[in-house]
Design a protein around this motif. Sequence first.
Motif, short mmCIF file in Angstrom:
data_model
loop_
_atom_site.label_atom_id
_atom_site.label_comp_id
_atom_site.label_asym_id
_atom_site.label_seq_id
_atom_site.Cartn_x
_atom_site.Cartn_y
_atom_site.Cartn_z
N GLU A 62 0.85 -1.20 0.00
CA GLU A 62 0.00 0.00 0.00
C GLU A 62 0.89 1.25 0.00
OE1 GLU A 62 -3.10 -0.14 2.92
OE2 GLU A 62 -3.31 -2.31 2.68
N TYR A 63 1.84 1.24 -0.90
CA TYR A 63 2.83 2.32 -0.96
C TYR A 63 2.19 3.66 -1.26
CZ TYR A 63 6.63 5.27 -2.49
OH TYR A 63 7.50 6.31 -2.62
N SER A 64 2.58 4.66 -0.49
CA SER A 64 2.31 6.07 -0.81
C SER A 64 3.51 6.87 -0.30
CB SER A 64 1.01 6.56 -0.17
OG SER A 64 1.19 6.88 1.18
N LYS A 65 3.92 7.84 -1.07
CA LYS A 65 5.10 8.63 -0.72
C LYS A 65 4.93 9.33 0.63
CE LYS A 65 9.15 10.36 -1.68
NZ LYS A 65 10.28 9.59 -1.17
N ASP A 66 3.73 9.86 0.89
CA ASP A 66 3.50 10.55 2.17
C ASP A 66 3.68 9.60 3.35
OD1 ASP A 66 2.96 12.93 0.88
OD2 ASP A 66 0.79 12.62 0.88
N LYS A 67 3.12 8.40 3.23
CA LYS A 67 3.24 7.42 4.31
C LYS A 67 4.70 6.99 4.45
CE LYS A 67 1.61 2.81 5.52
NZ LYS A 67 0.77 1.69 5.06
N TRP A 68 5.39 6.78 3.32
CA TRP A 68 6.77 6.32 3.36
C TRP A 68 7.67 7.32 4.08
CZ3 TRP A 68 7.72 1.47 1.93
CH2 TRP A 68 9.04 1.04 2.00
N ASP A 69 7.44 8.60 3.87
CA ASP A 69 8.28 9.63 4.46
C ASP A 69 7.91 9.99 5.90
OD1 ASP A 69 9.71 9.77 2.11
OD2 ASP A 69 8.61 11.50 1.34
N ILE A 96 35.05 2.94 12.31
CA ILE A 96 34.81 4.38 12.39
C ILE A 96 35.18 5.03 11.06
CG2 ILE A 96 35.59 6.53 13.46
CD1 ILE A 96 35.79 4.93 16.10
N LYS A 97 36.32 4.62 10.49
CA LYS A 97 36.72 5.16 9.20
C LYS A 97 35.75 4.74 8.11
CE LYS A 97 41.65 5.33 10.18
NZ LYS A 97 42.95 4.74 9.90
N LYS A 98 35.35 3.49 8.12
CA LYS A 98 34.50 2.95 7.06
C LYS A 98 33.09 3.55 7.12
CE LYS A 98 33.75 -1.43 4.81
NZ LYS A 98 34.01 -2.85 4.85
N TYR A 99 32.58 3.73 8.31
CA TYR A 99 31.21 4.24 8.48
C TYR A 99 31.22 5.59 9.17
CZ TYR A 99 30.29 -0.56 7.30
OH TYR A 99 30.28 -1.77 6.67
N ARG A 100 32.14 6.43 8.77
CA ARG A 100 32.34 7.73 9.39
C ARG A 100 31.05 8.54 9.43
NH1 ARG A 100 37.47 10.54 7.37
NH2 ARG A 100 37.24 8.60 6.32
N ASP A 101 30.34 8.57 8.36
CA ASP A 101 29.08 9.31 8.31
C ASP A 101 27.96 8.39 8.78
OD1 ASP A 101 30.19 10.73 5.24
OD2 ASP A 101 30.41 11.52 7.25
N SER A 102 27.64 8.49 10.05
CA SER A 102 26.59 7.64 10.60
C SER A 102 25.26 7.89 9.92
CB SER A 102 26.44 7.89 12.10
OG SER A 102 27.57 7.43 12.79
N TRP A 103 24.54 6.83 9.74
CA TRP A 103 23.23 6.92 9.14
C TRP A 103 22.19 7.14 10.24
CZ3 TRP A 103 21.43 4.15 4.28
CH2 TRP A 103 22.40 4.24 3.29
N THR A 104 21.06 7.66 9.84
CA THR A 104 19.93 7.79 10.73
C THR A 104 18.82 6.90 10.19
OG1 THR A 104 19.02 9.64 9.48
CG2 THR A 104 20.52 10.18 11.32
N LEU A 105 17.81 6.67 11.01
CA LEU A 105 16.68 5.87 10.56
C LEU A 105 16.02 6.50 9.35
CD1 LEU A 105 14.70 3.51 10.92
CD2 LEU A 105 13.40 4.98 12.49
N ASP A 106 15.88 7.82 9.35
CA ASP A 106 15.23 8.44 8.19
C ASP A 106 16.07 8.34 6.91
OD1 ASP A 106 16.79 10.31 9.62
OD2 ASP A 106 15.68 12.01 8.84
N ASN A 107 17.41 8.35 7.04
CA ASN A 107 18.27 8.10 5.86
C ASN A 107 17.98 6.71 5.30
OD1 ASN A 107 21.12 9.52 7.55
ND2 ASN A 107 19.80 10.56 6.10
N TRP A 108 17.92 5.74 6.21
CA TRP A 108 17.71 4.35 5.80
C TRP A 108 16.35 4.17 5.13
CZ3 TRP A 108 14.62 0.11 7.22
CH2 TRP A 108 15.07 -1.12 6.74
N SER A 145 25.22 -0.29 -1.60
CA SER A 145 24.93 -1.23 -0.52
C SER A 145 24.83 -0.57 0.86
CB SER A 145 26.00 -2.32 -0.47
OG SER A 145 27.27 -1.77 -0.21
N GLY A 146 24.80 0.74 0.92
CA GLY A 146 24.74 1.42 2.22
C GLY A 146 23.53 1.05 3.04
N SER A 147 22.36 0.99 2.42
CA SER A 147 21.14 0.65 3.19
C SER A 147 21.19 -0.81 3.63
CB SER A 147 19.88 0.95 2.38
OG SER A 147 19.87 0.22 1.17
N LEU A 148 21.78 -1.67 2.83
CA LEU A 148 21.95 -3.07 3.21
C LEU A 148 22.88 -3.17 4.42
CD1 LEU A 148 22.64 -6.05 0.88
CD2 LEU A 148 24.23 -5.56 2.71
N ARG A 149 24.01 -2.49 4.35
CA ARG A 149 24.97 -2.52 5.46
C ARG A 149 24.33 -2.02 6.75
NH1 ARG A 149 30.09 -3.51 3.70
NH2 ARG A 149 30.39 -3.39 1.47
#
Length: 166
Positions: A62-69, A96-108, A145-149
């Motif tokens: 039931e994809y919708s962009k508003d719900k997804w965001d 730390i070097k490999k994943y220097r820029d930490s992701w957030t849930l909203d990035n993922w 593969s960032g979201s996978l990692r």
Amino acid sequence: MEINKKFYEYLLQERDSLEKNNFPTYQKGLGKNFIIKCNANSDDVMKLARDVLVIVNYQYDEYSKDKWDDLDFWKSILPVKFINGFNKKFSFLSLIKKYRDSWTLDNWIFLMDPIDRSWFWWGATVLDKNYFVFSTRVLDDPFLSGSLRWLFLASGAIEVIDEDDI
């Protein structure tokens, strides 16, 4: 936005793979293997990552962009342990070097949107208490593969090793 036919086909295959917990295999050129390193909890990490992807997979119906965001929506349906995994700090210098820029849930979540997602769960199996193997099926090769990692890191893994790096 409508989900394209190839994405939907892979999505249904992923759903089947997740529900059956398929053994990790793929055909050359259609995927990639990863070794997931854990801290004596490989069963738990694999299960949490799988549970998260089951939730995400069914949201495409039931994809919708508003719900997804809507980050509050995701926080209400995803496991708390996974959500909190985006706040963990890595103690290993190489990570730390490999994943220097930490992701957030909203990035993922943003990169799990059908327009950006290009990989799917194909199978996984535990090797021992510290490692499991994960196979992905991809729409495009090479793929990001960032979201996978971060699926695995937020689920408790300490490192995600691409088969090409072995």
